[in-house]
Design a protein around this motif. Structure first.
Motif, mmCIF file in Angstrom:
data_model
loop_
_atom_site.group_PDB
_atom_site.id
_atom_site.type_symbol
_atom_site.label_atom_id
_atom_site.label_comp_id
_atom_site.label_asym_id
_atom_site.label_seq_id
_atom_site.Cartn_x
_atom_site.Cartn_y
_atom_site.Cartn_z
ATOM 1 N N GLU A 256 29.517 -35.177 0.317
ATOM 2 C CA GLU A 256 28.220 -35.976 1.156
ATOM 3 C C GLU A 256 29.816 -36.823 2.847
ATOM 4 N N CYS A 257 30.238 -35.249 2.678
ATOM 5 C CA CYS A 257 30.909 -35.609 4.433
ATOM 6 C C CYS A 257 31.000 -34.384 5.474
ATOM 7 N N GLU B 296 33.160 -39.192 -0.682
ATOM 8 C CA GLU B 296 33.347 -37.962 0.692
ATOM 9 C C GLU B 296 34.747 -37.699 0.476
#
Length: 409
Positions: free
Chosen positions: A216-217, A211
């Motif tokens: 996928e942040c 992240e």
């Protein structure tokens, strides 16, 4: 050459095996010791050498004596006859030297790779990888894996895409960076070294590192602090930023807003970039609605910071970066410069020494210091003085630099 059948007798196999082994070491062989001979093998050896009695079960033979006998029988020496009977004789010493040379070349290549030289903190990762050794004892396999890891590191930070999508875009394989894999482990260890953290110990820590690297942040909570940005372009974000700049206010721009703004351009020669929000706050207080274009990394830059700086640099503006004079500050500066093309701003060893002399002490220690690619003497100076100078201490000089670029100044 033609080897007489008697030399191929099974009872002479221990002799040829030991000669082959010794010759293959690559060292000079003057004697050979054959052990564990049974009655038939001792008889065969006595017959070959013309002995008047059987040798003992363990016998040491001069190679010169073997050469003399074999030259008479075949016209060739012991090495040639051994190779004819047992196959090609290698050179283990030479092979070992070659393997050592190949390994040394691999580690030299890794340490000198542009991704590593741009961020010298990664030399700690190089040392860790070297301690781990070769993959499958193979230099080509190890290099292939490292090339993939370096390709991933060069592509980070990402823009909040899922891990599988990022892996597909960079490596053409959606599963290439699956959790628990050797490649993902290499990449995450490198990211941990960059940020001075321990390698991730569990799935939660691995997700947190991804992240921080923009994978996928949350594109809504990942943001960058700015002031004085007056971009052109038809995107929704451009007039909003112009409005805040005109009001003399700082603003936070999310990664999602940056992703939705495809035409964000600044018609200015320079953009100032600081590490600490305090400096941005001081700039806003001093300049108000005349604040020059300013971006804050807020420590380690997230993917929103990097995306904005790349966009602004791509529009023609020169990015000027300043950060803390400490170990962490040098690593952050190297990262920003490597990822965005920013140039150092008052970040030389001379600037550090002047700031240190001008700022009242005491000064905190600089922590773990790694090299600064833009100034060979900076890290050495920090270590020698063992003192950090935080960015806030030189804010006056930074604001003075910005003054000529302030609108309507």
């Amino acid at each position: 050459m033609t080897v007489p059948d008697r030399l191929r007798d099974a009872d002479l196999k221990p002799l040829w095996s030991e000669l082959h082994r010794r010759f293959s070491t690559g060292a000079q062989v003057s004697r050979v010791t054959v052990k564990g001979l049974d009655g038939g093998q001792r008889a065969a050896l006595a017959d070959l050498l013309g002995m008047d009695r059987y040798p003992p079960p363990t016998v040491s033979l001069p190679v010169a004596s073997l050469d003399a006998v074999l030259l008479e029988l075949t016209g060739c020496d012991a090495r040639t006859v051994t190779e004819e009977i047992r196959g090609p004789i290698g050179d283990r010493a030479r092979d070992r030297r070659e393997r050592e040379r190949e390994r040394a070349a691999l580690w030299e290549w890794l340490a000198g790779h542009p991704v590593v030289t741009a961020e010298p903190a990664l030399l700690g990762w190089v040392a860790d990888v070297r301690r781990q050794g070769l993959v499958s004892a193979s230099v080509p396999s190890t290099r292939a894996l490292l090339e993939r890891a370096l390709k991933v590191l060069a592509a980070l930070p990402a823009d909040g895409v899922p891990l599988a999508s990022f892996a597909t875009g960079v490596l053409g394989d959606s599963h290439a960076l699956d959790d628990g894999g050797r490649l993902s482990g290499l990449v995450l260890r490198a990211r941990a070294v960059l940020q001075g953290a321990e390698p991730p110990g569990d799935a939660q820590e691995r997700r947190a590192l991804w992240e921080l690297a923009g994978v996928e942040c949350d594109a809504l909570s990942t943001s960058v602090l700015v002031a004085g940005l007056r971009p052109a372009g038809p995107s929704v974000l451009a007039p909003v930023l112009r409005m805040w700049a005109g009001a003399g206010q700082a603003s936070a721009v999310t990664l999602q807003q940056l992703r939705d703004s495809h035409d964000l351009r600044l018609d200015v020669p320079e953009v100032w970039v600081t590490e600490n929000p305090t400096v941005l706050a001081l700039a806003v207080r001093r300049f108000g609605d005349r604040c020059p274009p300013l971006v804050c990394s807020s420590g380690w830059p997230n993917s929103a910071v990097i995306r904005l700086l790349r966009t602004l640099g791509g529009s023609g503006a020169t990015l000027r970066y300043h950060g803390d004079f400490d170990g962490e500050g040098l690593r952050i500066a190297a990262y920003v410069m490597a990822k965005t093309g920013a140039r150092p701003w008052r970040m030389s060893s001379g600037d550090y020494l002047a700031a240190l002399d001008a700022a009242p002490g005491p000064h905190p220690p600089p922590g773990r210091v790694t090299e600064a690619p833009w100034d060979d003497g900076l890290a050495q100076a920090l270590v020698a003085r063992d003192a950090a100078v935080l960015e806030e201490a030189v804010a006056g000089s930074l604001l003075a630099d910005m003054e000529p670029t302030s609108p309507r100044s």
